[in-house]
Design a protein around this motif. Structure first.
Motif, PDB file in Angstrom:
ATOM      1  N   GLY A  85      47.057  44.209  42.921  1.00  0.00           N
ATOM      2  CA  GLY A  85      47.502  42.824  42.887  1.00  0.00           C
ATOM      3  C   GLY A  85      46.617  41.890  43.689  1.00  0.00           C
ATOM      4  N   LEU A  86      45.600  42.437  44.371  1.00  0.00           N
ATOM      5  CA  LEU A  86      44.647  41.623  45.123  1.00  0.00           C
ATOM      6  C   LEU A  86      43.255  41.849  44.549  1.00  0.00           C
ATOM      7  N   ALA A  87      42.428  40.795  44.553  1.00  0.00           N
ATOM      8  CA  ALA A  87      41.071  40.904  44.016  1.00  0.00           C
ATOM      9  C   ALA A  87      40.160  39.917  44.722  1.00  0.00           C
ATOM     10  N   THR A  88      38.867  40.238  44.751  1.00  0.00           N
ATOM     11  CA  THR A  88      37.869  39.341  45.309  1.00  0.00           C
ATOM     12  C   THR A  88      37.546  38.257  44.276  1.00  0.00           C
ATOM     13  N   ARG A  89      36.760  37.278  44.670  1.00  0.00           N
ATOM     14  CA  ARG A  89      36.360  36.215  43.738  1.00  0.00           C
ATOM     15  C   ARG A  89      35.621  36.783  42.532  1.00  0.00           C
ATOM     16  N   ARG A  90      34.715  37.724  42.788  1.00  0.00           N
ATOM     17  CA  ARG A  90      33.962  38.313  41.685  1.00  0.00           C
ATOM     18  C   ARG A  90      34.865  39.098  40.745  1.00  0.00           C
TER      19      ARG A  90
ATOM     20  N   ARG B 252      40.158  32.350  38.461  1.00  0.00           N
ATOM     21  CA  ARG B 252      39.608  31.755  39.675  1.00  0.00           C
ATOM     22  C   ARG B 252      40.736  31.646  40.688  1.00  0.00           C
ATOM     23  N   PRO B 253      40.422  31.572  42.001  1.00  0.00           N
ATOM     24  CA  PRO B 253      41.497  31.503  43.002  1.00  0.00           C
ATOM     25  C   PRO B 253      42.415  30.303  42.831  1.00  0.00           C
TER      26      PRO B 253
ATOM     27  N   PRO C 180      43.283  30.340  35.228  1.00  0.00           N
ATOM     28  CA  PRO C 180      42.161  30.609  34.340  1.00  0.00           C
ATOM     29  C   PRO C 180      40.941  29.763  34.704  1.00  0.00           C
ATOM     30  N   VAL C 181      39.773  30.273  34.395  1.00  0.00           N
ATOM     31  CA  VAL C 181      38.531  29.555  34.641  1.00  0.00           C
ATOM     32  C   VAL C 181      38.506  28.312  33.760  1.00  0.00           C
TER      33      VAL C 181
END
Length: 128
Positions: free
Chosen positions: A29-34, A42-43, A76-77
């Motif tokens: 449930g957690l992810a880095t920006r990449r 996107r964050p 979403p981006v």
């Protein structure tokens, strides 16, 4: 428990201020920006939810940190607009244009040279 693992494992955030996990041990449930970008997200202005910490020989402090964001709160981006596409194309053209001869080199001009290879090494071009 290894000293490096103990230093990096702080799921409550008592030591580092935010929950901290060792490399590759962050909860689902957690992810880095990449990682978000690879999913088309996107964050979206959300605060940092946690961090992963690992030893690094490249950093002066000896530790490198990667911030994690919640996937369920990611947005979403934004789609590429014609204006952004034109601005990106103009920026890339500026990076490829030699300031000396004012021609498109066909590649990004190296910052170390500051001009195209033909202008940077004219004596080599005459010999060839």
């Amino acid at each position: 428990m290894a000293a490096a693992f103990a230093e990096c494992y702080d799921p409550t955030g008592a030591r580092h201020g935010i929950p901290t996990y060792p490399w590759r041990m962050a909860p689902d449930g957690l992810a880095t920006r990449r990682q978000l970008r690879a999913r088309g997200l996107r964050p979206g202005g959300q605060p940092i939810a946690a961090q992963v910490m690992f030893r690094s020989r490249r950093r002066k402090s000896g530790v490198q940190v990667g911030y994690l964001y919640r996937i369920d709160r990611a947005l979403p981006v934004r789609p590429m607009t014609p204006g952004r596409t034109a601005a990106l194309a103009a920026a890339m053209l500026a990076r490829r244009t030699c300031p000396t001869c004012r021609q498109d080199a066909g590649y990004c001009i190296p910052a170390s040279l500051g001009e195209c290879v033909t202008c940077a090494y004219p004596e080599d071009q005459r010999a060839a």
